[in-house]
Every structure is written in structure tokens, then in C-alpha cells.
Motif scaffolding. Structure first.
Motif, mmCIF file in Angstrom:
data_model
loop_
_atom_site.group_PDB
_atom_site.id
_atom_site.type_symbol
_atom_site.label_atom_id
_atom_site.label_comp_id
_atom_site.label_asym_id
_atom_site.label_seq_id
_atom_site.Cartn_x
_atom_site.Cartn_y
_atom_site.Cartn_z
ATOM 1 N N ARG A 55 -73.508 -33.124 -32.553
ATOM 2 C CA ARG A 55 -73.502 -34.789 -32.135
ATOM 3 C C ARG A 55 -74.770 -35.245 -31.113
ATOM 4 O O ARG A 55 -75.099 -36.097 -31.249
ATOM 5 N N ALA A 78 -76.095 -37.778 -42.066
ATOM 6 C CA ALA A 78 -74.870 -37.382 -43.109
ATOM 7 C C ALA A 78 -74.471 -35.817 -42.920
ATOM 8 O O ALA A 78 -73.535 -35.470 -43.212
ATOM 9 N N VAL A 79 -75.812 -34.862 -42.759
ATOM 10 C CA VAL A 79 -75.516 -33.642 -43.023
ATOM 11 C C VAL A 79 -75.061 -33.059 -41.726
ATOM 12 O O VAL A 79 -74.241 -32.223 -41.696
ATOM 13 N N THR A 109 -73.656 -34.715 -38.860
ATOM 14 C CA THR A 109 -72.326 -35.266 -38.007
ATOM 15 C C THR A 109 -71.196 -34.531 -38.152
ATOM 16 O O THR A 109 -70.212 -34.641 -37.686
ATOM 17 N N GLU A 110 -71.090 -33.616 -39.356
ATOM 18 C CA GLU A 110 -70.052 -32.997 -39.873
ATOM 19 C C GLU A 110 -69.645 -31.606 -38.618
ATOM 20 O O GLU A 110 -68.733 -31.369 -38.493
ATOM 21 N N GLU A 111 -70.981 -31.386 -37.922
ATOM 22 C CA GLU A 111 -70.801 -30.386 -36.950
ATOM 23 C C GLU A 111 -70.588 -30.874 -35.539
ATOM 24 O O GLU A 111 -71.373 -31.682 -35.084
ATOM 25 N N PRO A 112 -69.550 -30.463 -35.174
ATOM 26 C CA PRO A 112 -69.084 -31.222 -33.702
ATOM 27 C C PRO A 112 -70.462 -30.734 -32.837
ATOM 28 O O PRO A 112 -70.440 -31.558 -31.685
#
Length: 125
Positions: free
Chosen positions: A46, A37-38, A40-43
Motif C-alpha cells: 500500500r 487493482a493488483v 492493493t490486495e497486498e498489505p
């Protein structure tokens, strides 16, 4: 035949270790969810997250197998099955690698289970 107290203690120990392993899998899953959750917001995160997830899932799988083996060994030992004694000895050999506490406990379990009078109790089944 009456079950020796040492067999009962080792059986309970196997069940407790198995339960701890199975609960640890829940903790790993929760950790993986939080990290997913934390991160996956950062490209850029991944690919490392995918690698980490793979490692955690593989580790959880090994922990699941080990935990189930502990529970099964405890059940077999409790019911005085010869295969339960053998499986417990095998798991105790693996436990020897966990220095220093695992080495002491694993060695004590092996010593107890290979004693001739204990081994003879498992021959009847």
C-alpha cells in the motif's frame, strides 16, 4: 499572406506530438488502475503503491501541460501568430534535450523559425 509549407509541416508536427502526449496520459491512467487493482490486495504494497501513484499522477500532469502546450503552439503557428512562433521555439529548446532525434528535430525547427524571412512573416500580426 500565404503560409509557407515549412510552417504547415511544423504545425502538424506540434499537433501530432501533443496528441501523442495526451494519449499517453490515458495509458498512464490505465496502468495505474491495473497496478492499483493488483497491488492493493497486498498489505505491504500500500505505501509503495501510494508513492508510485503520486509519481505517476505528477508525471501525467507534466505530460498534460506539455501536450497542451504543443497543441496550442501548433495552432498559433498555423494561424501565423507571433506568440505561436515564440512558443514553438521554446518547446523546441526543450526538445533539444531528447538526444539524438529530438536534438535534430528541435534544432531544425529553431533554425527554420529564426530565419529572417520567416521571422518577418510573423511581424505583421
Amino acid at each position: 499572406m500565404k503560409r509557407p509549407d515549412g510552417i504547415l509541416v511544423i504545425s502538424i508536427y506540434q499537433w501530432v506530438i501533443g496528441a501523442v502526449c495526451l494519449f499517453a496520459i490515458c495509458g498512464l491512467g490505465f496502468l495505474l488502475l491495473i497496478m492499483g487493482a493488483v497491488l492493493t490486495e497486498e498489505p505491504d504494497a500500500r505505501i509503495p503503491m501510494a508513492v508510485l501513484a503520486t509519481v505517476v499522477v505528477f508525471g501525467a500532469g507534466l505530460l498534460l501541460l506539455y501536450g497542451l502546450a504543443q497543441v496550442i503552439a501548433g495552432w498559433g503557428l498555423y494561424h501565423m501568430k507571433p506568440w505561436g512562433r515564440i512558443l514553438t521555439i521554446i518547446l523546441s529548446v526543450l526538445r533539444l534535450l531528447n538526444f539524438p532525434v529530438g536534438t535534430i528535430i528541435g534544432g531544425a525547427i529553431i533554425y527554420y523559425l529564426v530565419r529572417p524571412e520567416i521571422e518577418a512573416m510573423f511581424k505583421g500580426d
